[in-house]
Design an enzyme around this catalytic site. Structure first.
Site, PDB file in Angstrom:
ATOM      1  N   ASP A 162      87.920  43.894 -53.592  1.00 33.42           N
ATOM      2  CA  ASP A 162      88.547  45.191 -54.003  1.00 33.42           C
ATOM      3  C   ASP A 162      89.252  45.342 -55.414  1.00 33.42           C
ATOM      4  O   ASP A 162      89.823  44.095 -56.053  1.00 33.42           O
ATOM      5  CB  ASP A 162      89.760  45.551 -53.079  1.00 33.42           C
ATOM      6  CG  ASP A 162      89.420  45.359 -51.508  1.00 33.42           C
ATOM      7  OD1 ASP A 162      88.236  45.957 -51.441  1.00 33.42           O
ATOM      8  OD2 ASP A 162      90.020  45.371 -50.818  1.00 33.42           O
ATOM      9  N   ASP A 191      83.055  44.973 -52.878  1.00 31.55           N
ATOM     10  CA  ASP A 191      83.400  45.726 -51.725  1.00 31.55           C
ATOM     11  C   ASP A 191      84.167  46.966 -52.209  1.00 31.55           C
ATOM     12  O   ASP A 191      83.323  47.834 -52.960  1.00 31.55           O
ATOM     13  CB  ASP A 191      84.632  44.745 -50.930  1.00 31.55           C
ATOM     14  CG  ASP A 191      84.769  45.356 -49.528  1.00 31.55           C
ATOM     15  OD1 ASP A 191      84.235  46.168 -48.971  1.00 31.55           O
ATOM     16  OD2 ASP A 191      85.941  45.033 -48.992  1.00 31.55           O
ATOM     17  N   ASP A 195      91.212  50.409 -51.815  1.00 31.49           N
ATOM     18  CA  ASP A 195      91.117  50.300 -50.456  1.00 31.49           C
ATOM     19  C   ASP A 195      92.809  50.095 -49.806  1.00 31.49           C
ATOM     20  O   ASP A 195      93.602  49.664 -50.575  1.00 31.49           O
ATOM     21  CB  ASP A 195      90.752  48.813 -50.002  1.00 31.49           C
ATOM     22  CG  ASP A 195      89.101  49.183 -49.747  1.00 31.49           C
ATOM     23  OD1 ASP A 195      88.671  50.236 -50.180  1.00 31.49           O
ATOM     24  OD2 ASP A 195      88.531  48.028 -49.185  1.00 31.49           O
ATOM     25  N   ARG A 244      82.295  56.169 -48.438  1.00 27.23           N
ATOM     26  CA  ARG A 244      83.709  55.947 -48.496  1.00 27.23           C
ATOM     27  C   ARG A 244      84.299  56.504 -49.742  1.00 27.23           C
ATOM     28  O   ARG A 244      84.971  55.870 -50.569  1.00 27.23           O
ATOM     29  CB  ARG A 244      84.033  54.359 -48.433  1.00 27.23           C
ATOM     30  CG  ARG A 244      83.586  53.855 -47.393  1.00 27.23           C
ATOM     31  CD  ARG A 244      83.799  52.227 -47.259  1.00 27.23           C
ATOM     32  NE  ARG A 244      83.392  51.611 -46.005  1.00 27.23           N
ATOM     33  CZ  ARG A 244      83.843  50.310 -45.719  1.00 27.23           C
ATOM     34  NH1 ARG A 244      84.600  49.641 -46.387  1.00 27.23           N
ATOM     35  NH2 ARG A 244      83.019  49.737 -44.470  1.00 27.23           N
TER      36      ARG A 244
END
Length: 515
Positions: A162, A191, A195, A244
């Site tokens: 992240d 990734d 997040d 996302r």
């Protein structure tokens, strides 16, 4: 009381001096300093987000120097502004130890701390292949930095892949004017860019660029991780993102005035009971920009004022519920803060001139006009006048017969001493900061608290916050022990958090009253 403080300050200065000698950190005069502008969106709630405002300003050019600045503070909650210039990477980021920090190699670790601002200055700040990890922390500002190519597999790895990751009880984070980017998706070792998981709340991402990634970001790591939420995304550019943008599991998300370009598989994915307010955004050259995707656990949305420019939609199915082509609302979402959204038609222009690091921190005034940032105004978390002398309010001390717990305690002390009515016994945290709670088996109305320090420790408690532990909200904040009054609240657990102290804080009694 003065000698321990002197030793603490000497240790702090020694830590910073060591880092300075190694290169990468410069001490500047202690002054009121903060990131430019003021927090917006959900970061203004729950007491607000002010970062290191009012603390010392330190300049850092290495990751080790950032850690040293954190570790050199008097306590884990002592405010600090860390100005970063240059490239931060694995080669210059090492673990630093100290009582006010919990750092690690190979990641910028903001763990178990509060009241910190990290802001890029000068020629810019680039975190190259190294992520920023926020864990068990609160009141954090990250502004005007670039974080790129953070990997979870391959070499080097950092922060689980992240760019910026938050987890485990994080509260009140404002990320502003940043550039977060990768060079591919999971198969290339990357990734998420942004997040949040494991009970992270009251976060705003504003005027930032997220691009060239398989995953823009998530709120909630699984369909059962739904304690997160209250996140605002505004005036951001999402460009060349597979999915996302964000993925929202549970909680509430507010997305306005974002420019979405080339969302390749899906965009805003509201699922597992989440509710998204999606307004005045500009979606361009994208697919399935809003809906519930890859699950049958439905989410919901309220839409208005959005522009769809060359957007395509897939067909509905068991695990696929796109909101389009009509994008009708399926719920209503009330927003608790004031905001002035730009019209969707000007969003591409406004975002192109404001979003990302190195743009001069320019913002929109809500009328499609770009302007410099305004100076921060005092926020709700600014210290309030200290509590009154500890004379008990009328009524019964509800702590007698209740339960109690908290953070790690110093040897020889007990949580039971908080509520035994005996001023000769006390609880003390293992360090200079910590928290203690009074709890009941059933909901109890409380409107005031009295914190009594033990003999010989009067004045040790500095900054504090009083929390409704059930809701995770701030009831009051200030400096010094004494009587604390707040609007009558019904709860099962109330937490007194010591943010800073001058020595070893000792609480002889933690009294609670209904009126």
């Amino acid at each position: 009381m003065r000698q321990p403080v002197t030793r603490r300050l000497q240790a702090a200065l020694a830590t910073l001096a060591l880092a300075a000698a190694a290169g990468g950190i410069v001490l500047t005069a202690a002054e009121a300093s903060a990131a430019a502008g003021s927090a917006t969106g959900y970061a203004t709630q729950n007491g607000g987000t002010t970062g290191g405002a009012g603390g010392q300003t330190v300049r850092a050019t290495t990751g080790t120097a950032i850690h040293a600045a954190l570790c050199g503070r008097a306590a884990a909650g002592t405010p600090i502004v860390i100005e970063v210039e240059g490239t931060i990477n694995h080669g210059n980021t090492s673990k630093v130890s100290g009582g006010s920090c919990n750092t690690a190699d190979g990641v910028i670790e903001l763990k178990q701390i509060s009241n910190v601002t990290i802001v890029g200055v000068g020629g810019g700040a680039v975190f190259d292949q190294i992520g920023i990890h926020i864990r068990e922390s609160s009141n954090i500002i990250i502004q005007n930095v670039t974080v790129k190519n953070v990997k979870k597999s391959g070499s080097p790895t950092s922060n689980g892949g992240d760019a910026i990751g938050m987890e485990s009880g994080v509260r009140n984070v404002w990320v502003d004017h940043t550039t977060l980017e990768a060079s591919g998706g999971e198969s290339e070792g990357y990734d998420g860019l942004f997040d949040m998981k494991a009970d992270t709340r009251y976060v705003t991402l504003s005027y930032s660029i997220l691009r060239n990634s398989g995953r823009g970001g998530l709120v909630g790591s699984s369909e059962s991780d739904v304690s997160n939420g209250f996140v605002t995304y505004h005036h951001n550019l999402y460009e060349n993102i597979d999915s996302r943008a964000p993925l929202l599991r549970g909680g509430v998300g507010h997305m306005f005035n974002n420019h979405y370009v080339r969302l390749n598989s899906s965009g805003i994915n509201s699922r597992a009971g989440a509710r998204a307010k999606v307004e005045n955004n500009y979606f361009e050259d994208s697919k399935d920009v809003l809906g519930t995707f890859y699950t049958d656990a439905a989410g919901y949305w309220q839409t208005s004022g959005n522009t769809l420019d060359n957007v395509t939609w897939s067909s509905p199915g068991k695990d696929n519920n796109p909101a389009g082509p009509d994008m009708k609302s399926t719920t209503t979402v009330s927003i608790p803060y004031a905001y002035s959204p730009d019209a969707a038609g000007c969003v591409p222009d406004v975002v192109s001139r404001t979003a990302g690091a190195g743009k001069g921190l320019k913002v929109s005034d809500g009328t499609c006009t770009v302007q410099p940032p305004t100076e921060p105004t005092p926020g709700p978390t600014d210290p309030t006048p200290g509590p009154t002398d500890p004379t008990p309010p009328g009524g019964t001390n509800l702590s007698i017969g209740a339960g109690s717990d908290g953070s790690s305690k110093a040897p020889g002390t007990s949580f039971g001493h908080l509520r035994d009515g005996d001023l000769t016994t006390y609880w003390s945290p293992a360090g200079s900061t910590g928290h203690a709670s009074i709890k009941w088996d059933s909901a109890t109305a409380v409107s005031s608290v009295v914190i009594r320090e033990a003999a010989g420790s009067t004045g040790a408690i500095g900054a504090w916050r009083l929390l409704d532990a059930d809701a995770g909200t701030v009831l009051a904040s200030g400096d010094g022990a004494g009587t604390i009054s707040f609007p009558r609240t019904t709860l099962r657990k109330i937490t007194f958090e010591i943010v800073s102290s001058t020595g070893s804080p000792r609480i002889a009694e933690y009294e609670t009253y209904a009126g």
